[in-house]
Design a protein around this motif. Structure first.
Motif, short mmCIF file in Angstrom:
data_model
loop_
_atom_site.label_atom_id
_atom_site.label_comp_id
_atom_site.label_asym_id
_atom_site.label_seq_id
_atom_site.Cartn_x
_atom_site.Cartn_y
_atom_site.Cartn_z
N PHE A 121 0.84 -1.19 0.00
CA PHE A 121 0.00 0.00 0.00
C PHE A 121 0.88 1.24 0.00
CE2 PHE A 121 -3.12 3.00 0.84
CZ PHE A 121 -2.94 3.64 2.05
N TYR A 122 0.55 2.23 -0.82
CA TYR A 122 1.38 3.41 -1.00
C TYR A 122 0.61 4.63 -0.55
CZ TYR A 122 4.70 6.48 -3.46
OH TYR A 122 5.64 7.42 -3.77
N PRO A 123 0.87 5.11 0.67
CA PRO A 123 0.06 6.19 1.23
C PRO A 123 0.02 7.47 0.41
CG PRO A 123 1.43 5.20 2.92
CD PRO A 123 1.84 4.59 1.63
N PRO A 124 1.11 7.88 -0.27
CA PRO A 124 0.99 9.12 -1.03
C PRO A 124 -0.10 9.04 -2.09
CG PRO A 124 3.29 8.57 -0.74
CD PRO A 124 2.51 7.40 -0.25
N ALA A 125 -0.40 7.85 -2.59
CA ALA A 125 -1.48 7.73 -3.56
C ALA A 125 -2.82 8.01 -2.88
CB ALA A 125 -1.48 6.34 -4.19
N ALA A 126 -2.96 7.51 -1.66
CA ALA A 126 -4.21 7.78 -0.92
C ALA A 126 -4.32 9.27 -0.65
CB ALA A 126 -4.23 6.99 0.39
N ALA A 127 -3.18 9.90 -0.37
CA ALA A 127 -3.21 11.34 -0.12
C ALA A 127 -3.64 12.07 -1.37
CB ALA A 127 -1.83 11.81 0.34
N ALA A 128 -3.15 11.64 -2.52
CA ALA A 128 -3.56 12.27 -3.77
C ALA A 128 -5.05 12.10 -4.01
CB ALA A 128 -2.78 11.68 -4.95
N LEU A 175 2.31 0.10 -4.67
CA LEU A 175 3.67 0.28 -5.13
C LEU A 175 4.44 -0.99 -4.80
CD1 LEU A 175 5.27 2.87 -6.23
CD2 LEU A 175 6.40 2.81 -4.02
N TYR A 176 5.01 -1.61 -5.81
CA TYR A 176 5.69 -2.88 -5.55
C TYR A 176 6.88 -2.67 -4.64
CZ TYR A 176 2.99 -4.10 -9.70
OH TYR A 176 1.99 -4.30 -10.62
N LYS A 177 7.17 -3.71 -3.88
CA LYS A 177 8.30 -3.61 -2.96
C LYS A 177 9.58 -3.29 -3.68
CE LYS A 177 7.32 -7.39 -0.67
NZ LYS A 177 6.73 -8.27 0.36
N SER A 178 9.79 -3.93 -4.82
CA SER A 178 10.88 -3.46 -5.67
C SER A 178 10.37 -3.48 -7.10
CB SER A 178 12.13 -4.31 -5.51
OG SER A 178 11.82 -5.66 -5.43
N PRO A 179 10.80 -2.51 -7.86
CA PRO A 179 10.28 -2.39 -9.23
C PRO A 179 10.57 -3.66 -10.03
CG PRO A 179 11.56 -0.44 -8.61
CD PRO A 179 11.77 -1.46 -7.53
N VAL A 182 8.30 -1.73 -14.04
CA VAL A 182 6.97 -1.31 -13.62
C VAL A 182 7.03 -1.19 -12.10
CG1 VAL A 182 6.10 -3.70 -13.62
CG2 VAL A 182 4.51 -1.82 -13.59
N HIS A 183 6.59 -0.04 -11.60
CA HIS A 183 6.78 0.26 -10.18
C HIS A 183 5.51 0.08 -9.35
CE1 HIS A 183 9.33 3.03 -7.37
NE2 HIS A 183 9.11 1.85 -6.87
N GLY A 184 4.36 0.19 -10.03
CA GLY A 184 3.12 0.05 -9.26
C GLY A 184 1.92 -0.05 -10.18
N GLU A 185 0.76 -0.27 -9.54
CA GLU A 185 -0.45 -0.34 -10.34
C GLU A 185 -1.54 0.51 -9.68
OE1 GLU A 185 -0.35 -4.63 -10.04
OE2 GLU A 185 -2.18 -4.58 -8.83
N PHE A 186 -2.39 1.05 -10.52
CA PHE A 186 -3.52 1.85 -10.03
C PHE A 186 -4.66 0.88 -9.79
CE2 PHE A 186 -2.11 6.20 -10.58
CZ PHE A 186 -0.97 6.03 -11.35
#
Lengths: 257, 511
Positions: free
Chosen positions: A102-109, B429-433, B506-510
């Motif tokens: 989970f990537y919090p800055p995306a939630a912030a956006a 965001l993946y742990k490593s790209p 690829v670093h992450g997905e929406f």
């Protein structure tokens, strides 16, 4: 007979008034998500508070489930009243139970205030479910979110009970494969990414199109689907007109929706 | 009065001993004699002063434990500390008596009877037999207590007002005044068997024949001679230790002790009007090894049920197989707990703040404090480092009151504050790209992507480029060109390549 029915309604209404906002007497408490077509399609004008909502995601093609959860949580964290006007007295916090991507800055956006966000990191699925049960049960939390692959109806029953005790939103993100299995959740939604309309110029990336399908609302037989568009940079969400172009229809047929 | 303090101290640590005969043994001149008996032992016929052999003969199943004056004293002090919430003056009067000066304390506790019953209940809850009485002087109170029934739900507690001493004490024997047994014996031999009779004797003769003590004690009992109490000062931070008779390894027995410890600490904290901010639990193993568990609390708490549930969660990680020979629970930091805070019951606590701290502590206890955190956005360009997780537990200072959202913004559904990141970012965001291959169209926009070894997939549209260069000062330099790509089925990913197009990820997905 008619008089008896109105009497029954009156009694129900009095009981729910007396209940004060939590527990079985407040089954008709709903929290608006801010997503117009979704709120319009849900009885009560929002997701049921004090209940478990499942959002299914496509495990091979990401699109929209977590964003939708984030948006519903953001609305719950800011809500001071239910859709029927009574006070929503839970704390202002959102608990995101994450198994570390989970990537919090995306939630912030998307508009979810980091000040209100608790990120909890369980070490295995069992702990994850326990944690979700704890946060769903707590009155300090307005919305709890957990992403898992699959679970059983017995677990969903427990989570539903925990949500009833807590009075906030309990959002469980599940892999779409589980949509065929029964569950104790009050509402089941499915979110799937859809291509932007073919008419849009290729150089433009419009807000992401997500198709929301309502699979189940406890107490009704309706099912419904509609499109929304999420702007990931600003957190804006709007309903979108159903695409009339052929590429979209082709996708729907292919996905078997 | 706690008539059986030494045996009760042992029995309370092990539920199985509750109805068994228990004696405390002291070794005098090579003979082992009984120094104290439990009720069951007394019923079986054991008496103080008997040799152990005699006692065994009467009750073969008797369990004996060696006398331990230091532990007994520690218990007395703990009990006195517990009772400190009922009165500012608590005194350890003698080995089996604790005296509380109740002058003026009734109002704060809802009346004299409520106060006394609560104090007696606190002692019995701790596992001790208690006999209570109220009188204008300590000597009188003790004398009365000796002859009162043990405290129970329907026991009447004698209360003597000033002026009523002689009436209440009259029928009691002179021995109850704590005069030495020899003098008491002589009085008895002379036919002086009650205090009334004692009071009728000429005072001068009494002093001459039996010494000044008798007179003094009588005067004290009748309140004609003032008696000073030596007050007991509780050590600031409560610590309680319980050592079961033999090392234990069963979870239910450990929980039994933890519950008692938690309740005792809770009462002592209440006496100090404080809540614990951090606790230390020391586990002693047979063989001398010692383990410590530290628990931090996000706000001062003292409810016994809640301390117990925290301990219970922590103890799930403790290996009981080696056996536990004693457990100590110590408060290592405490804070004033606001007056009016709900005291002993977790369920009735009002307010989201209490709930929040309780929830966070419960989560931290099971998952570890480092796994329960809040998010802080950091002014940093590198995506992986632009936020950090701060453990939620210590020093929470959150304003939980509803923020005043400006009406116009609220109506429009906008966030009340400006968005924190004006750029779209993937929720996952993946742990490593993950390495991928990208094919670009002539205008430099990515047109196809494939994960290694799989098929090429068409990119329907893309947004970018967004170049992120940072971190060179730390040695973890990042120089990446990011794109948000949408595949034909609508799925969106966050990919980057290095400016020379040498590698792509690829670093992450929406999602």
């Amino acid at each position: 007979m008619g008089a008896n029915i109105t009497l029954l309604e009156e009694l129900r209404h009095r009981m729910s008034e007396a209940g004060g906002g939590h527990g079985p007497a407040a089954r008709d408490a709903h929290l608006a998500t801010g997503v117009e077509p979704l709120d319009a399609a849900l009885p009560g004008g929002g997701l049921p508070a004090g209940a478990l909502t499942e959002i299914f995601y496509n495990s091979t093609s990401p699109g929209g489930a977590a964003s939708l959860a984030c948006i519903a949580a953001r609305a719950a964290a800011r809500a001071t009243t239910f859709t029927n006007g009574r006070d929503f007295t839970n704390g202002r916090f959102v608990a995101w139970i994450d198994t570390d991507e989970f990537y919090p800055p995306a939630a912030a956006a998307l508009g979810l205030d980091p000040e209100k966000l608790f990120m909890i990191h369980p070490r295995d699925p069992g702990e994850a479910l326990w944690t979700f049960e704890q946060t769903a049960r707590s009155r300090a939390i307005a919305a709890s979110i957990l992403l898992i692959t699959n679970t059983t109806i017995a677990v969903t029953r427990r989570l539903q009970l925990a949500a009833e005790a807590g009075g906030g939103l309990a959002l469980l993100l599940r892999s779409a494969a589980g949509a065929g299995h029964p569950s104790a959740a009050s509402v089941r939604l499915r979110a799937q990414a859809r291509a932007a309309p073919a008419a849009t110029p290729a150089a433009v990336l419009p807000p992401q199109r997500i198709e929301i399908e309502i699979l189940k609302i406890r107490g009704t037989l309706s099912s419904n689907n509609f499109l929304i568009e999420i702007d990931h940079a600003s957190g804006d969400v709007r309903g979108a007109a159903a695409a009339a172009d052929r590429s979209d229809c082709a996708h729907r047929r292919a996905a078997g929706a | 009065m706690l008539p059986r303090l030494p045996t009760d101290r042992i029995v309370r640590t092990d539920a199985r001993l509750a109805h068994k005969p228990v004696v405390i043994i002291t070794d005098t001149a090579g003979t082992r004699r009984v120094a104290a008996t439990s009720i069951a032992a007394e019923r079986a016929g054991a008496r103080v002063g008997m040799t152990l052999a005699q006692a065994r003969a009467l009750a073969p199943e008797i369990q004996e434990f060696t006398i331990h004056p230091a532990e007994d004293q520690a218990e007395r002090e703990a009990i006195a500390a517990t009772l400190a919430r009922f009165s500012p003056i608590v005194s350890i009067y003698d080995d089996i008596t604790i005296v509380l000066d109740l002058t003026g304390c009734e109002r704060a506790h809802g009346g004299l009877f409520t106060l006394i019953r609560a104090a007696a209940a606190a002692i019995t809850a701790r596992g001790y037999e208690a006999r209570c009485a109220v009188a204008p002087s300590p000597t009188a109170a003790r004398a009365l207590a000796m002859f009162t029934k043990s405290f129970g739900p329907s026991t009447a507690i004698p209360v003597v007002e000033a002026g009523g001493e002689i009436h209440a004490l009259g029928p009691l024997p002179p021995a109850s005044l704590q005069i030495d047994p020899e003098t008491a014996g002589r009085l008895n031999a002379l036919g002086i068997t009650t205090i009334t009779q004692l009071a009728h004797l000429p005072r001068a003769a009494l002093a001459a024949r039996f010494g000044p003590t008798v007179l003094l004690q009588m005067d004290r009992a009748l309140s004609t001679e003032p008696e000073a109490l030596r007050p007991f000062q509780a050590v600031e931070l409560p610590a309680e230790r319980m050592e079961p008779p033999a090392p234990i390894d069963r979870p239910d027995m450990v929980l039994f002790i933890l519950k008692k410890l938690a309740d005792s600490i809770a009462l002592r904290l209440e006496a100090l009007a404080r809540g614990a901010r951090s606790l230390e639990c020391v586990i002693e193993r047979p063989g001398g090894a010692v383990e410590k568990i530290n628990i931090q609390l996000s706000s001062p708490r003292r409810a016994g049920t809640w301390i117990f549930s925290l301990l219970k969660t922590r103890f799930e990680r403790v290996d009981l197989g080696q056996g536990v020979s004693a457990i100590t629970l110590r408060v290592t930091a405490a804070e004033l707990l606001r007056f009016g805070e709900p005291l002993l019951f977790e369920d009735g606590e009002p307010g989201a703040r209490q709930d929040l701290h309780a929830l966070l502590d419960r989560l931290a206890a099971r998952l570890g404090e480092e796994n329960v955190g809040r998010v802080e956005l950091v002014g940093e360009y590198r995506p992986e480092y632009c936020y950090k997780i701060v453990p939620a537990a210590p020093a929470l200072n959150i304003n939980i009151h509803h923020k005043q959202i400006p009406a116009s913004r609220a109506a429009a559904g906008q966030p009340a504050e400006p968005a924190f990141a004006r750029a779209a970012r993937p929720l996952r965001l993946y742990k490593s790209p993950k390495p991928v291959e990208l094919r670009f169209a002539d205008d430099g926009v990515p047109a196809h992507i494939r994960s290694l070894q799989l098929e090429w997939r068409e990119i329907a549209r893309a947004a970018g480029p967004e170049r992120i260069q940072a971190g060179w000062w730390e040695g973890r330099a990042v120089d990446r060109v990011y794109w948000i790509i949408e595949l034909v089925d609508g799925a969106r990913y966050w990919v980057f390549h290095d400016p020379a197009h040498a590698g792509a990820f690829v670093h992450g997905e929406f999602c």
